[in-house]
Structures are given as structure tokens and as C-alpha cells.
Scaffold this active site. Structure first.
Site, PDB file in Angstrom:
ATOM      1  N   SER A 104       1.031  -1.119   0.095  1.00  0.00           N
ATOM      2  CA  SER A 104       0.066  -0.021  -0.014  1.00  0.00           C
ATOM      3  C   SER A 104       1.017   1.259   0.099  1.00  0.00           C
ATOM      4  O   SER A 104       2.030   1.238   0.498  1.00  0.00           O
ATOM      5  CB  SER A 104      -0.982   0.200   1.220  1.00  0.00           C
ATOM      6  OG  SER A 104      -1.474   1.336   1.542  1.00  0.00           O
ATOM      7  N   TYR A 128      -3.386  -0.534  10.328  1.00  0.00           N
ATOM      8  CA  TYR A 128      -2.893  -0.943   8.854  1.00  0.00           C
ATOM      9  C   TYR A 128      -1.590  -0.189   8.336  1.00  0.00           C
ATOM     10  O   TYR A 128      -0.998  -1.108   7.774  1.00  0.00           O
ATOM     11  CB  TYR A 128      -4.155  -0.245   8.044  1.00  0.00           C
ATOM     12  CG  TYR A 128      -3.886  -0.624   6.762  1.00  0.00           C
ATOM     13  CD1 TYR A 128      -4.304  -2.169   6.171  1.00  0.00           C
ATOM     14  CD2 TYR A 128      -4.017   0.435   5.799  1.00  0.00           C
ATOM     15  CE1 TYR A 128      -4.384  -2.296   4.736  1.00  0.00           C
ATOM     16  CE2 TYR A 128      -3.817  -0.021   4.487  1.00  0.00           C
ATOM     17  CZ  TYR A 128      -3.966  -1.364   3.723  1.00  0.00           C
ATOM     18  OH  TYR A 128      -3.918  -1.791   2.558  1.00  0.00           O
TER      19      TYR A 128
HETATM   20  N1  LIG Z   1      -8.757  -0.974  -1.502  1.00  0.00           N
HETATM   21  C1  LIG Z   1      -7.817  -0.214  -1.270  1.00  0.00           C
HETATM   22  O1  LIG Z   1      -8.032   1.089  -1.022  1.00  0.00           O
HETATM   23  C2  LIG Z   1      -6.197  -0.575  -1.096  1.00  0.00           C
HETATM   24  C3  LIG Z   1      -5.362   0.205  -1.331  1.00  0.00           C
HETATM   25  C4  LIG Z   1      -4.000  -0.060  -1.172  1.00  0.00           C
HETATM   26  C5  LIG Z   1      -3.884  -1.486  -0.763  1.00  0.00           C
HETATM   27  N2  LIG Z   1      -4.735  -2.375  -0.626  1.00  0.00           N
HETATM   28  C6  LIG Z   1      -4.426  -3.731  -0.534  1.00  0.00           C
HETATM   29  O2  LIG Z   1      -4.919  -4.652  -1.464  1.00  0.00           O
HETATM   30  C7  LIG Z   1      -5.137  -5.863  -1.287  1.00  0.00           C
HETATM   31  C8  LIG Z   1      -6.491  -6.244  -1.776  1.00  0.00           C
HETATM   32  O3  LIG Z   1      -7.519  -5.760  -1.097  1.00  0.00           O
HETATM   33  P1  LIG Z   1      -9.008  -5.081  -2.038  1.00  0.00           P
HETATM   34  O4  LIG Z   1      -8.873  -3.478  -2.070  1.00  0.00           O
HETATM   35  O5  LIG Z   1      -9.141  -5.891  -2.946  1.00  0.00           O
HETATM   36  O6  LIG Z   1     -10.008  -5.521  -0.744  1.00  0.00           O
HETATM   37  P2  LIG Z   1     -11.029  -6.491  -0.749  1.00  0.00           P
HETATM   38  O7  LIG Z   1     -11.855  -6.419  -2.024  1.00  0.00           O
HETATM   39  O8  LIG Z   1     -11.806  -6.326   0.593  1.00  0.00           O
HETATM   40  O9  LIG Z   1     -10.207  -7.888  -0.889  1.00  0.00           O
HETATM   41  C9  LIG Z   1      -9.614  -8.531   0.392  1.00  0.00           C
HETATM   42  C10 LIG Z   1      -9.335  -9.954   0.015  1.00  0.00           C
HETATM   43  O10 LIG Z   1      -8.666 -10.448   1.274  1.00  0.00           O
HETATM   44  C11 LIG Z   1      -9.358 -11.505   1.801  1.00  0.00           C
HETATM   45  N3  LIG Z   1      -9.248 -11.995   2.999  1.00  0.00           N
HETATM   46  C12 LIG Z   1      -9.424 -10.871   3.997  1.00  0.00           C
HETATM   47  N4  LIG Z   1      -9.239 -11.619   5.234  1.00  0.00           N
HETATM   48  C13 LIG Z   1      -8.929 -12.709   5.117  1.00  0.00           C
HETATM   49  C14 LIG Z   1      -8.697 -13.725   5.754  1.00  0.00           C
HETATM   50  N5  LIG Z   1      -8.442 -13.935   7.043  1.00  0.00           N
HETATM   51  N6  LIG Z   1      -8.459 -15.230   5.083  1.00  0.00           N
HETATM   52  C15 LIG Z   1      -8.243 -15.212   3.806  1.00  0.00           C
HETATM   53  N7  LIG Z   1      -8.592 -14.101   3.044  1.00  0.00           N
HETATM   54  C16 LIG Z   1      -8.995 -13.013   3.485  1.00  0.00           C
HETATM   55  C17 LIG Z   1     -11.032 -11.307   1.443  1.00  0.00           C
HETATM   56  O11 LIG Z   1     -11.523 -12.657   1.341  1.00  0.00           O
HETATM   57  P3  LIG Z   1     -12.797 -13.373   1.938  1.00  0.00           P
HETATM   58  O12 LIG Z   1     -13.152 -11.949   2.888  1.00  0.00           O
HETATM   59  O13 LIG Z   1     -13.522 -13.972   1.300  1.00  0.00           O
HETATM   60  O14 LIG Z   1     -11.864 -13.963   3.142  1.00  0.00           O
HETATM   61  C18 LIG Z   1     -10.727 -10.698   0.172  1.00  0.00           C
HETATM   62  O15 LIG Z   1     -10.619 -11.652  -0.959  1.00  0.00           O
HETATM   63  C19 LIG Z   1      -4.860  -5.811   0.367  1.00  0.00           C
HETATM   64  O16 LIG Z   1      -3.891  -6.327   0.745  1.00  0.00           O
HETATM   65  C20 LIG Z   1      -5.118  -4.344   0.673  1.00  0.00           C
HETATM   66  O17 LIG Z   1      -4.334  -4.073   1.917  1.00  0.00           O
HETATM   67  C21 LIG Z   1      -6.087  -2.044  -0.728  1.00  0.00           C
END
Ligand SMILES: NC(=O)c1ccc[n+]([C@@H]2O[C@H](COP(=O)([O-])OP(=O)(O)OC[C@H]3O[C@@H](n4cnc5c(N)ncnc54)[C@H](OP(=O)(O)O)[C@@H]3O)[C@@H](O)[C@H]2O)c1
Length: 261
Positions: A144, A157
Site C-alpha cells: 500500500s 494498517y
Molecule cells: N482498497 C484499497 O483502497 C487498497 C489500497 C491499498 C492497498 N490495498 C491492498 O490490496 C489488497 C487487496 O484488497 P482489496 O482492495 O481488493 O480489498 P477486498 O476487496 O476487501 O479484498 C480483500 C481480500 O482479502 C481476503 N481476506 C481478508 N481476510 C482474510 C482472511 N482472514 N483469510 C483469507 N482471506 C482473507 C478477502 O476474502 P474473504 O473475505 O472472502 O476471506 C478478499 O478476497 C489488500 O492487501 C489491501 O491491503 C487496498
């Protein structure tokens, strides 16, 4: 260095049920990679499997909680049994939290660290023997912008993503002699389900952001990082600006960020 070919790659991808991971799984299989996709929500993984059916790459789903050692071991056992090695591990699963550190319970810090730091680190440790036998192996971490410059009200975070980045920097050097690359992409705010599944966060908690990216675009850029073996990439202009400001004008950045409180 020659570009990495996506076709035929065997990829273990975490967090595949929504957002960036869902898009990564689709784009990777469309380009001919074989993907072992994991997350907790089986129904979402089944939807992903339906949407990737018939593509050049094969997708297999295995649902479970990544913070459990048993599930991480199951993933590794599957790779060993079906592939006998692994080419790419994508540590994408993650969750955030919003709110002042003082008023949160200690459980919030531990839960965020579990999913954003301990789970990917421990999964990587288990995967190293498989990666050693892989073709041009790599670990791709989804970090991130907040792994480069922290902001208020997201202390847990930021701490977890800083930890992930520091750990990645260390093992990058350790693993280079055995041919395993460690790459990291750092997205800014992305329009995913991330803000709907925050850990121990009161409803209505706000996350100020100048702009946002689509998960499809983040996935596309992350695949570009993998193809070109870029060690670190901050994906957006606003993200790059925040990182540069934080580095060169830290006190001014603090004052600007204080206005978001
Ligand atoms: N969205 C943003 O603004 C943003 C910005 C910078 C970085 N990121 C990073 O990008 C990555 C993906 O996030 P996203 O934005 O795509 O959010 P998202 O749509 O909420 O996806 C998060 C994923 O992680 C899985 N997950 C969460 N807890 C888990 C657990 N205990 N065991 C297994 N799987 C788990 C969720 O699946 P289940 O709930 O089905 O388990 C989901 O598939 C993350 O590392 C996040 O920190 C996001």
C-alpha cells in the site's frame, strides 16, 4: 532482464474472492496462467471459477482462513501434490481498520497484523521450498502507499503494511541467491470491498482520499510489475506525491494530514 511470461505460470493467489485479487485471478487466467485461488468466502470463489471457466489458464479454488496455519499448509500441500513446485506466490489478502489508536482494543492491532503481516510472511516461509523448484520464481506482495508514508487513524494498517515492506526488503536479499524474486506493488485507494470489511471499525468511519483506482487497473499494473520484475512500484500519481512529500517535507506532511482528523 527478459520479461516474465504469464502463460503457463503456476500462481498461488490469496484474497481472490473480491477486489484486486478477483481481478488478478481473471486477468492471470485470461493470459494463460494456472491459478490456485483462495479466500474465506466459498460462494465468491465459485463465482470466480464460473467466470474463468474455459479460459486458457486453469483456476482451482480452495476456501479457508489465511490466518490459520492449517489452511496455509493445505494450500502448500495442494501445490506440492498438483504442481510439485510453484512459480509465483501473490500475497494479496488483506484488511484495514479506521479510527484513533487510543480508543481501539488491542484485538484490532492483533487481527490486522495477523492478516496483513503474519499470514503472508508465514505462507511465504512455507512456499519457499516449492518456489525453489519453480520457473523464474517470485513472491509478489500487494502492499500500500501507506507502507511508505503513514497517515492518522489507520495506525494498525500502516504498521502492518510497513512491516510487510520491511520484511520483503530483508528477504529480497536473502532469497536472491536462490533465484526467488521479491516484488511489491503499492496501490492507493482502490474501489473494492476493502472499506466494507474493516476490522473493529465503527460504522460510518471515513477514509479521506483525493482519488481512487479501479481494481481492474490495479490488477493490470500489478501484472506489469510481475512481467517486468520491478522490485517496488507505487501505482498512482497521488500515491507517489504523498510518498515524496512525506520523505522531503515530513513536518509539513504531518500538518496537512492533521487537517483530515
Ligand atoms: N482498497 C484499497 O483502497 C487498497 C489500497 C491499498 C492497498 N490495498 C491492498 O490490496 C489488497 C487487496 O484488497 P482489496 O482492495 O481488493 O480489498 P477486498 O476487496 O476487501 O479484498 C480483500 C481480500 O482479502 C481476503 N481476506 C481478508 N481476510 C482474510 C482472511 N482472514 N483469510 C483469507 N482471506 C482473507 C478477502 O476474502 P474473504 O473475505 O472472502 O476471506 C478478499 O478476497 C489488500 O492487501 C489491501 O491491503 C487496498
Amino acid at each position: 532482464m527478459a520479461k516474465r511470461r504469464i502463460e503457463g505460470l503456476r500462481v498461488l493467489l490469496t484474497g481472490s474472492s473480491s477486489g484486486i485479487g478477483f481481478c488478478l485471478a481473471k486477468q492471470l487466467t485470461q493470459s494463460g496462467a494456472h491459478v490456485l485461488a483462495t479466500a474465506r468466502r466459498l460462494d465468491r470463489l465459485q463465482r470466480l471459477a464460473e467466470q474463468t471457466q474455459g479460459g486458457p489458464g486453469k483456476l482451482t479454488i480452495l476456501a479457508g482462513d489465511l490466518t490459520c496455519h492449517e489452511h496455509r499448509q493445505r494450500l502448500v500441500d495442494w501445490c506440492l501434490e498438483h504442481w510439485n513446485s510453484l512459480d509465483v506466490l501473490v500475497n494479496n489478502a488483506g484488511a484495514g481498520a479506521i479510527g484513533p489508536f487510543e480508543h481501539a482494543g488491542g484485538d484490532r492491532l492483533r487481527r490486522v497484523m495477523e492478516i496483513d503481516f503474519f499470514a503472508p510472511a508465514e505462507l511465504t516461509r512455507l512456499c519457499i521450498p516449492l518456489l525453489k523448484a519453480g520457473k523464474r520464481p517470485a513472491v509478489l506482495n500487494i502492499g500500500s502507499v501507506l507502507a511508505h508514508r503513514a497517515v492518522p487513524n489507520k495506525s494498525e494498517y500502516c504498521a502492518a503494511k510497513f512491516a510487510l515492506r520491511g520484511w520483503a526488503e530483508s528477504i529480497r536479499v536473502e532469497l536472491a541467491p536462490i533465484g526467488i524474486e521479491v516484488l511489491m506493488v503499492s496501490p492507493s485507494t482502490t474501489r473494492s470491498e476493502f472499506f466494507d470489511s474493516l476490522v473493529d471499525t465503527p460504522a460510518g468511519a471515513k477514509s479521506p482520499s483525493v482519488s481512487s483506482m479501479s481494481p481492474e487497473r490495479v490488477a493490470q499494473l500489478a501484472i506489469g510489475v510481475l512481467v517486468k520484475s520491478k522490485r517496488e512500484a507505487v501505482l498512482s500519481l497521488t500515491g507517489k506525491a504523498l510518498v515524496a512529500m512525506g520523505r522531503w517535507f515530513p513536518s509539513l506532511t504531518d500538518r496537512i494530514l492533521a487537517k483530515t482528523l
